[in-house]
Design a protein around this motif. Sequence first.
Motif, mmCIF file in Angstrom:
data_model
loop_
_atom_site.group_PDB
_atom_site.id
_atom_site.type_symbol
_atom_site.label_atom_id
_atom_site.label_comp_id
_atom_site.label_asym_id
_atom_site.label_seq_id
_atom_site.Cartn_x
_atom_site.Cartn_y
_atom_site.Cartn_z
ATOM 1 N N PRO A 74 -13.439 4.742 4.856
ATOM 2 C CA PRO A 74 -12.880 6.028 4.470
ATOM 3 C C PRO A 74 -11.476 6.253 5.053
ATOM 4 O O PRO A 74 -10.612 6.849 4.414
ATOM 5 C CB PRO A 74 -13.872 7.036 5.024
ATOM 6 C CG PRO A 74 -15.157 6.297 5.160
ATOM 7 C CD PRO A 74 -14.778 4.876 5.419
ATOM 8 N N THR A 75 -11.241 5.778 6.242
ATOM 9 C CA THR A 75 -9.929 5.937 6.860
ATOM 10 C C THR A 75 -8.870 5.162 6.085
ATOM 11 O O THR A 75 -7.766 5.656 5.846
ATOM 12 C CB THR A 75 -9.961 5.444 8.322
ATOM 13 O OG1 THR A 75 -10.991 6.147 9.023
ATOM 14 C CG2 THR A 75 -8.629 5.655 9.007
ATOM 15 N N GLU A 76 -9.201 3.936 5.682
ATOM 16 C CA GLU A 76 -8.265 3.127 4.905
ATOM 17 C C GLU A 76 -7.972 3.776 3.547
ATOM 18 O O GLU A 76 -6.832 3.753 3.072
ATOM 19 C CB GLU A 76 -8.819 1.714 4.703
ATOM 20 C CG GLU A 76 -8.859 0.899 5.975
ATOM 21 C CD GLU A 76 -9.584 -0.428 5.786
ATOM 22 O OE1 GLU A 76 -10.550 -0.472 4.973
ATOM 23 O OE2 GLU A 76 -9.181 -1.388 6.435
ATOM 24 N N ILE A 77 -8.997 4.350 2.927
ATOM 25 C CA ILE A 77 -8.811 5.026 1.631
ATOM 26 C C ILE A 77 -7.853 6.211 1.800
ATOM 27 O O ILE A 77 -6.957 6.420 0.972
ATOM 28 C CB ILE A 77 -10.168 5.483 1.058
ATOM 29 C CG1 ILE A 77 -10.986 4.264 0.660
ATOM 30 C CG2 ILE A 77 -9.968 6.418 -0.137
ATOM 31 C CD1 ILE A 77 -12.404 4.577 0.235
ATOM 32 N N THR B 142 -4.243 6.500 0.038
ATOM 33 C CA THR B 142 -3.991 7.667 -0.810
ATOM 34 C C THR B 142 -2.736 8.405 -0.343
ATOM 35 O O THR B 142 -1.886 8.780 -1.159
ATOM 36 C CB THR B 142 -5.212 8.615 -0.788
ATOM 37 O OG1 THR B 142 -6.359 7.899 -1.232
ATOM 38 C CG2 THR B 142 -4.983 9.825 -1.670
ATOM 39 N N VAL B 143 -2.607 8.608 0.952
ATOM 40 C CA VAL B 143 -1.434 9.288 1.496
ATOM 41 C C VAL B 143 -0.170 8.465 1.206
ATOM 42 O O VAL B 143 0.871 9.020 0.824
ATOM 43 C CB VAL B 143 -1.605 9.555 3.009
ATOM 44 C CG1 VAL B 143 -0.301 9.980 3.653
ATOM 45 C CG2 VAL B 143 -2.687 10.589 3.247
ATOM 46 N N ALA B 144 -0.262 7.155 1.366
ATOM 47 C CA ALA B 144 0.888 6.296 1.104
ATOM 48 C C ALA B 144 1.296 6.368 -0.373
ATOM 49 O O ALA B 144 2.485 6.459 -0.697
ATOM 50 C CB ALA B 144 0.580 4.851 1.507
ATOM 51 N N VAL C 184 4.826 7.787 -1.863
ATOM 52 C CA VAL C 184 5.688 7.018 -2.759
ATOM 53 C C VAL C 184 5.951 7.810 -4.038
ATOM 54 O O VAL C 184 7.087 7.870 -4.528
ATOM 55 C CB VAL C 184 5.057 5.635 -3.073
ATOM 56 C CG1 VAL C 184 5.762 4.948 -4.231
ATOM 57 C CG2 VAL C 184 5.070 4.756 -1.834
ATOM 58 N N LEU C 185 4.925 8.458 -4.590
ATOM 59 C CA LEU C 185 5.099 9.278 -5.796
ATOM 60 C C LEU C 185 6.043 10.454 -5.523
ATOM 61 O O LEU C 185 6.910 10.757 -6.347
ATOM 62 C CB LEU C 185 3.755 9.789 -6.300
ATOM 63 C CG LEU C 185 2.846 8.764 -6.980
ATOM 64 C CD1 LEU C 185 1.491 9.378 -7.302
ATOM 65 C CD2 LEU C 185 3.506 8.230 -8.239
#
Length: 191
Positions: A3-6, A10-12, A16-17
């Motif tokens: 979950p931490t990696e997800i 997602t934040v990254a 970028v967006l």
Amino acid sequence: MSPTEIVIVTVAVLAVLAAAVLIWNFVRRRNLRATFGPEYDRVVAERDSRGAAERELRERERRREQLTITPLSEEARARYAAAWEEVQAEFVDSPTTAVGNADELLTRLIAERGYPSGDYAEQTAQLSVDHARTLSRYREAHEIHLTNERGEADTEQLRQAVVHYRALFAELLGEQPIHPPAPAQTEASTR
């Protein structure tokens, strides 16, 4: 994936967006400023928000793409250049008439090139896409023309109107549309 990696991915992706959107907006704004020059600032100052102003300017570009702007034939250029020289000569004896004739001549030229000429607001909006750098001078000249029609313009204002009209007139006509005086005339006028 944990979950931490997800969350990190997602934040990254969102970062970028967000950066892409900021860059895209920056490029669009820079392109509008390059196209419209001082007209960009004028429209931004008149509207409630920068976004509303930029939407209006993009709409002007869209409408301009629908017009067929045509270059003048050499004969038409010569005819307009001669007519402009007549307006300038007329100014000496009748400045009020010359300003009215300058406005009328420029309106005919605008129409012949393919820009709208009936509604002044639409005309200036469409001219702003291709001629934003001289448009403020045209607006000033037109205001003086209206003042002149009310009988309230002085000779200096009328002179300024002709100078302002000439800027857009020359731009619409093309390179060196107004013939410079012959060398003998230039020497005589500087003595």
